[in-house]
Every structure is written in C-alpha cells, then in structure tokens.
Design an enzyme around this catalytic site. Structure first.
Site, PDB file in Angstrom:
ATOM      1  N   TYR A  83       9.205 -61.411  -1.752  1.00  0.00           N
ATOM      2  CA  TYR A  83       9.127 -59.991  -1.449  1.00  0.00           C
ATOM      3  C   TYR A  83      10.431 -59.288  -1.826  1.00  0.00           C
ATOM      4  O   TYR A  83      11.514 -59.862  -1.700  1.00  0.00           O
ATOM      5  CB  TYR A  83       8.926 -59.756   0.056  1.00  0.00           C
ATOM      6  CG  TYR A  83       7.675 -60.343   0.648  1.00  0.00           C
ATOM      7  CD1 TYR A  83       6.529 -59.569   0.821  1.00  0.00           C
ATOM      8  CD2 TYR A  83       7.637 -61.670   1.081  1.00  0.00           C
ATOM      9  CE1 TYR A  83       5.383 -60.096   1.390  1.00  0.00           C
ATOM     10  CE2 TYR A  83       6.491 -62.209   1.645  1.00  0.00           C
ATOM     11  CZ  TYR A  83       5.366 -61.421   1.808  1.00  0.00           C
ATOM     12  OH  TYR A  83       4.238 -61.964   2.368  1.00  0.00           O
ATOM     13  N   ARG A 201       8.932 -58.117   8.466  1.00  0.00           N
ATOM     14  CA  ARG A 201       9.286 -57.157   9.520  1.00  0.00           C
ATOM     15  C   ARG A 201      10.106 -57.830  10.614  1.00  0.00           C
ATOM     16  O   ARG A 201      11.033 -57.239  11.171  1.00  0.00           O
ATOM     17  CB  ARG A 201       8.016 -56.564  10.133  1.00  0.00           C
ATOM     18  CG  ARG A 201       7.343 -55.529   9.265  1.00  0.00           C
ATOM     19  CD  ARG A 201       6.128 -54.956   9.962  1.00  0.00           C
ATOM     20  NE  ARG A 201       5.034 -55.917  10.046  1.00  0.00           N
ATOM     21  CZ  ARG A 201       4.163 -55.984  11.045  1.00  0.00           C
ATOM     22  NH1 ARG A 201       4.274 -55.179  12.085  1.00  0.00           N
ATOM     23  NH2 ARG A 201       3.183 -56.859  11.028  1.00  0.00           N
TER      24      ARG A 201
END
Length: 346
Positions: A83, A201
């Site tokens: 990511y 997150r």
C-alpha cells in the site's frame, strides 16, 4: 461521490461467460461490493467475488474472481499486499481514518516536537512480526455482530490482538501543515508491505499513539496483492468500454491465475482422471525433505491439454505420501494422452 449507475453495457450473449481473475483499480468512494455489482453486469453472471475488501476511501488493486475462478479467491486473499498511504499525526478519529469524527486533538507543542528521528523510530517499532489490534470500525464479528455496526450504534467494542507481519514500512516524505480547522498536523507519506489481515488504519493509529500525538489515515492506495499489481489493473470505465465494443470481459484465465498462485504440476491422462474423480495420486514431489509432508503446500494440477484439473496437497496416507485433490475444477472429466511426437518428445 461516483456511484454505480444502471446504464452499464451488457455483454454479447453469443460470447461465453468469462472465467478467471479481473484486477480492478477501485475508484474512491466505491465500496468493494459496488465494484462486484458492476462487474457482475459486465460479465453477465452473478458468480463474481472479491479477494479482500478495500474501504470506500481507498483506491487501487481489487482482485475479482469471475465464474469458476471465484474458487481461487481464498488463496488470493492470503497473499501479502503493498500500500501507499498518508498518515496524519496530531489527530485521533473514531474510525482511524479521515471518514470518522475527531476524538482527540494533540497539544500543538507535542505535534511540533515530532521530528524525522521520532517518526523513523516509531516506524521501526511497527515493522516485523506484530500483535495488532484491528481497527474498531471493521468487518470483524464480535458476539455475532460486525464491529463496525456496533461502533456506529454507539457501543464500545474490544477486539483481540492478532499476529501480523509488516515486512516494509518505508517513509517517503514528512510534511507539516494544518487541517481544515487550522490545527497543526504532520503528514507522513509511506509505503507498507504486509501480511494478509493487517490494517493500515491501525498502523496509523498505533504510530500516532507511540509518538504521543495520535494519528489516523488520510489516503490509502493498494498497489499490489500477491502477484497482481497496478500494472495488471483496469478501471471500471476501461472494462465497460471493452464490453460495449462487443469484446468479452478481459480476464486472467483460470489456468494462468492458478499458475501465478501455485507451483504447476503437469499430470498424465491417468493421473488427471484420478484427480478429477477425487482420488489420490502420486506425490507432487517424489523426493521430499526429511520429515512429515507439509500440508500447507498446494500445487496446481494441469491435464495434458493444459486445463486446470484440481489443486493438490501432498499428504501422508496409510504410511505413504500422496497428492490429495483439495479443490477439483473438472469433476468426473475423462482425459486422453497427447499423441506421440515423431521425434520422441511429448
């Protein structure tokens, strides 16, 4: 926010239903289910699923299985992922990302004290094998209900830590600024490569907590799932254009997808027929290392004509090592051996 609309081109009914993997570059604002629903219309079948949810705010690689390839998604989900993300330090939110309301605001002096060395040390502590508490707004079930549903209903949930591995946590840029309300923040652009089940997150939350200022995610783009990266991905508009032009939905074939996930094994006609009927056959590795067989090792068994017959796992059976079919794609099929090559090659 762009949402699915009913004016989606339908595939040519004279074309066969595609069977394979489709890699979509998911747009921001769409749920993974939105992408699946659109792809079902483009493929002309309801047999479409995805390999790992992306939040609506996230973009990037979403691997879909169409028709028989949906049966491969379990193995795609388990692959590691990469990511690109932006972590904002100085604020904590209820969702650990920019979509949730702000819970805590750090003291401006504490935010000003965050420097490159502190960020590097915090990132280093979140690299390697970790016990990570998932984000509370997640699809994990607690007492039979999704955690996100309970949080949105005003309940507090406690999620157990789970083992994850962060093999790369690289910092590219650290910038200082202020949010929309004028509060000082530090934005950190990073690349993360991690095992399946890792919450980016939660990494943002934990980095902020470690530095004493709180943190949350403001941008997330998945660039890779296993062997599939952005270079393999198409936008939904590009897929729709293919179908509108009367061409079949472009997919990575079932055979190519399996070869990208597992070691390939070429079966003889007799072996392929045994496997197609659910029977064991000889081991994939005739000369294994000492010790018991590794039941996690899966190979893709291909028929003489190149079709994927089954996924096989070497296992001990009555004192012998055999290859057991764990997922059969051509049940009950019969196979013939290819003709002899006049030069003596097969």
């Amino acid at each position: 926010m762009t949402r699915p609309t009913p004016d989606v081109p339908r595939p040519d009914p004279s074309l066969p239903t595609p069977s394979g993997l489709v890699v979509v570059d998911k747009p921001v604002g769409w749920t993974s289910h939105d992408v699946v629903a659109r792809t079902r219309r483009l493929a002309g079948t309801r047999k479409v699923g995805h390999a790992g949810t992306l939040d609506p705010m996230a973009t990037g690689v979403l691997v879909l299985g169409v028709d028989r390839a949906t049966r491969l998604l379990t193995w795609v989900v388990g692959r590691d992922k990469t990511y690109d993300a932006t972590i904002r330090l100085g604020l904590t939110t209820v969702t650990d990302d920019a979509e949730g309301e702000v819970l805590d605001v750090a003291d401006p002096a504490a935010v000003a004290a965050v420097d490159e060395d502190a960020v590097a040390a915090g990132v280093a502590r979140l690299t390697g094998d970790l016990q990570q508490v998932p984000a509370k707004v997640s699809a994990i079930k607690v007492e039979g209900r999704r955690a996100y549903a309970q949080v949105r209903a005003g309940r507090d949930v406690e999620l157990a830590a789970r083992p994850v591995t962060v093999s790369e946590f690289a910092v590219h840029r650290i910038g200082r600024g202020a949010d929309e309300a004028g509060r000082p923040v530090v934005d950190v652009d990073v690349t993360v490569t991690c095992s399946s089940g890792t919450y980016i997150r939660a990494l943002a939350r934990d980095l902020g907590a470690d530095l004493g200022v709180g943190g949350h995610l403001t941008a997330l783009r998945r660039t890779r799932v296993g062997a599939w990266g952005l270079g393999h991905a198409s936008t939904l508009e590009e897929l729709a254009a293919e179908v509108a032009a009367g061409r079949p939905l472009p997919v990575t074939s079932l055979e190519d997808a399996a070869a990208g996930l597992f070691p390939a094994r070429r079966l003889s006609a007799a072996e392929a027929e045994d496997v197609a009927h659910g029977r064991r056959t000889g081991p994939s590795d005739p000369a294994p290392a000492a010790g018991p067989p590794d039941n996690d090792t899966v190979t893709a068994g291909f028929a003489p004509d190149g079709r994927l017959v089954a996924l096989l796992s070497d296992r001990g059976h009555r004192g012998e090592r055999t290859a057991k079919p764990v997922l059969v794609f051509l049940p009950g099929e019969r196979f013939t051996a290819p003709p002899e090559d006049p030069l003596g090659e097969r």
